[in-house]
Design an enzyme around this catalytic site. Structure first.
Site, PDB file in Angstrom:
ATOM      1  N   ASP A  94       0.850  -1.179   0.000  1.00  0.00           N
ATOM      2  CA  ASP A  94       0.000   0.000   0.000  1.00  0.00           C
ATOM      3  C   ASP A  94       0.888   1.231   0.000  1.00  0.00           C
ATOM      4  O   ASP A  94       2.046   1.181   0.422  1.00  0.00           O
ATOM      5  CB  ASP A  94      -0.931   0.020   1.216  1.00  0.00           C
ATOM      6  CG  ASP A  94      -2.124   0.960   1.028  1.00  0.00           C
ATOM      7  OD1 ASP A  94      -2.389   1.388  -0.116  1.00  0.00           O
ATOM      8  OD2 ASP A  94      -2.794   1.270   2.028  1.00  0.00           O
ATOM      9  N   GLY A  95       0.345   2.333  -0.481  1.00  0.00           N
ATOM     10  CA  GLY A  95       1.032   3.604  -0.479  1.00  0.00           C
ATOM     11  C   GLY A  95       0.128   4.674   0.076  1.00  0.00           C
ATOM     12  O   GLY A  95      -1.094   4.545   0.060  1.00  0.00           O
TER      13      GLY A  95
ATOM     14  N   GLU B 214       2.405   3.881  -3.984  1.00  0.00           N
ATOM     15  CA  GLU B 214       1.834   2.564  -4.297  1.00  0.00           C
ATOM     16  C   GLU B 214       2.867   1.732  -5.056  1.00  0.00           C
ATOM     17  O   GLU B 214       3.092   0.563  -4.750  1.00  0.00           O
ATOM     18  CB  GLU B 214       0.550   2.709  -5.123  1.00  0.00           C
ATOM     19  CG  GLU B 214      -0.599   3.390  -4.418  1.00  0.00           C
ATOM     20  CD  GLU B 214      -1.364   2.513  -3.442  1.00  0.00           C
ATOM     21  OE1 GLU B 214      -1.007   1.331  -3.257  1.00  0.00           O
ATOM     22  OE2 GLU B 214      -2.329   3.028  -2.845  1.00  0.00           O
TER      23      GLU B 214
ATOM     24  N   ASP C 297      -4.348  -2.437  -3.402  1.00  0.00           N
ATOM     25  CA  ASP C 297      -5.632  -1.741  -3.529  1.00  0.00           C
ATOM     26  C   ASP C 297      -5.548  -0.613  -4.563  1.00  0.00           C
ATOM     27  O   ASP C 297      -6.454   0.188  -4.700  1.00  0.00           O
ATOM     28  CB  ASP C 297      -6.127  -1.226  -2.179  1.00  0.00           C
ATOM     29  CG  ASP C 297      -5.222  -0.183  -1.550  1.00  0.00           C
ATOM     30  OD1 ASP C 297      -4.270   0.297  -2.204  1.00  0.00           O
ATOM     31  OD2 ASP C 297      -5.457   0.161  -0.376  1.00  0.00           O
TER      32      ASP C 297
ATOM     33  N   HIS D 107      -8.989  -0.303   2.712  1.00  0.00           N
ATOM     34  CA  HIS D 107      -9.672   0.122   3.945  1.00  0.00           C
ATOM     35  C   HIS D 107     -10.921  -0.725   4.211  1.00  0.00           C
ATOM     36  O   HIS D 107     -11.942  -0.222   4.656  1.00  0.00           O
ATOM     37  CB  HIS D 107     -10.022   1.605   3.881  1.00  0.00           C
ATOM     38  CG  HIS D 107      -8.862   2.447   3.461  1.00  0.00           C
ATOM     39  ND1 HIS D 107      -7.794   2.717   4.280  1.00  0.00           N
ATOM     40  CD2 HIS D 107      -8.566   3.044   2.274  1.00  0.00           C
ATOM     41  CE1 HIS D 107      -6.910   3.466   3.632  1.00  0.00           C
ATOM     42  NE2 HIS D 107      -7.364   3.674   2.412  1.00  0.00           N
TER      43      HIS D 107
ATOM     44  N   ASP E  10      -1.497  -0.343   5.022  1.00  0.00           N
ATOM     45  CA  ASP E  10      -1.955   1.035   5.114  1.00  0.00           C
ATOM     46  C   ASP E  10      -1.383   1.700   6.366  1.00  0.00           C
ATOM     47  O   ASP E  10      -0.900   2.832   6.315  1.00  0.00           O
ATOM     48  CB  ASP E  10      -3.490   1.092   5.127  1.00  0.00           C
ATOM     49  CG  ASP E  10      -3.997   2.509   5.257  1.00  0.00           C
ATOM     50  OD1 ASP E  10      -3.772   3.317   4.331  1.00  0.00           O
ATOM     51  OD2 ASP E  10      -4.611   2.823   6.295  1.00  0.00           O
TER      52      ASP E  10
END
Length: 159
Positions: free
Chosen positions: A10-11, A48, A71, A122, A132
């Protein structure tokens, strides 16, 4: 044959652009590793991508079978729909962004067997949620690194 590798990434960016960070989790057999880093000025899409790149750079052997969960529609679609291959073939004509990171990813990826899977961000995926948390904590940290590919790009310079 070695165990397949599962990677979650994740970023995060606080502002776009703004301070940012990435998080990655690598799992294979009973091995588990978390990675993260923060940058003083970057974008969400760059972070990301950096999560994926950092995870691939952490691998010690070529030719691995890897499933990467992200995501980021930007990353997953770029691979699954062949955008990256078109960008590479045209040398990112038309001003496609993040060329430095896409080329870095491309060179890392060609040594492995990689499948990308999109996950809803999320939501209820504990590994995506942990990534995250790693990314946002890194973005909010001290001693942030310089994302040279972003900050040195004349299109991103500010006075």
């Amino acid at each position: 044959m070695s165990n397949p590798i599962t990677i979650y990434t994740d970023g995060s960016s606080r502002g776009n652009p703004g301070p940012g960070g990435y998080g990655a989790i690598l799992m294979s057999g009973n091995h588990y590793k978390e990675l993260s880093a923060g940058y003083r000025r970057t974008t969400n899409n760059r972070m990301e991508l950096m999560g994926v790149i950092a995870a691939l750079e952490a691998l010690k052997k070529p030719g691995q079978h890897i499933t990467i969960y992200s995501d980021s529609q930007y990353i997953v679609k770029a691979i699954q729909q062949g955008w990256l291959n078109k960008w590479m073939a045209t040398n990112f004509a038309g001003g496609k962004k993040n060329k430095d990171l896409w080329v870095r990813f491309y060179n890392l990826a060609k040594g492995h067997h990689i499948k990308f899977v999109w996950v809803k961000g999320h939501a209820d995926n504990m590994y995506n949620n942990k990534c995250d948390q790693l990314a946002t904590t890194a973005a909010d940290g001290r001693n942030l690194q310089v994302d040279e590919g972003f900050e040195m790009d004349p299109n991103h310079l500010t006075l």
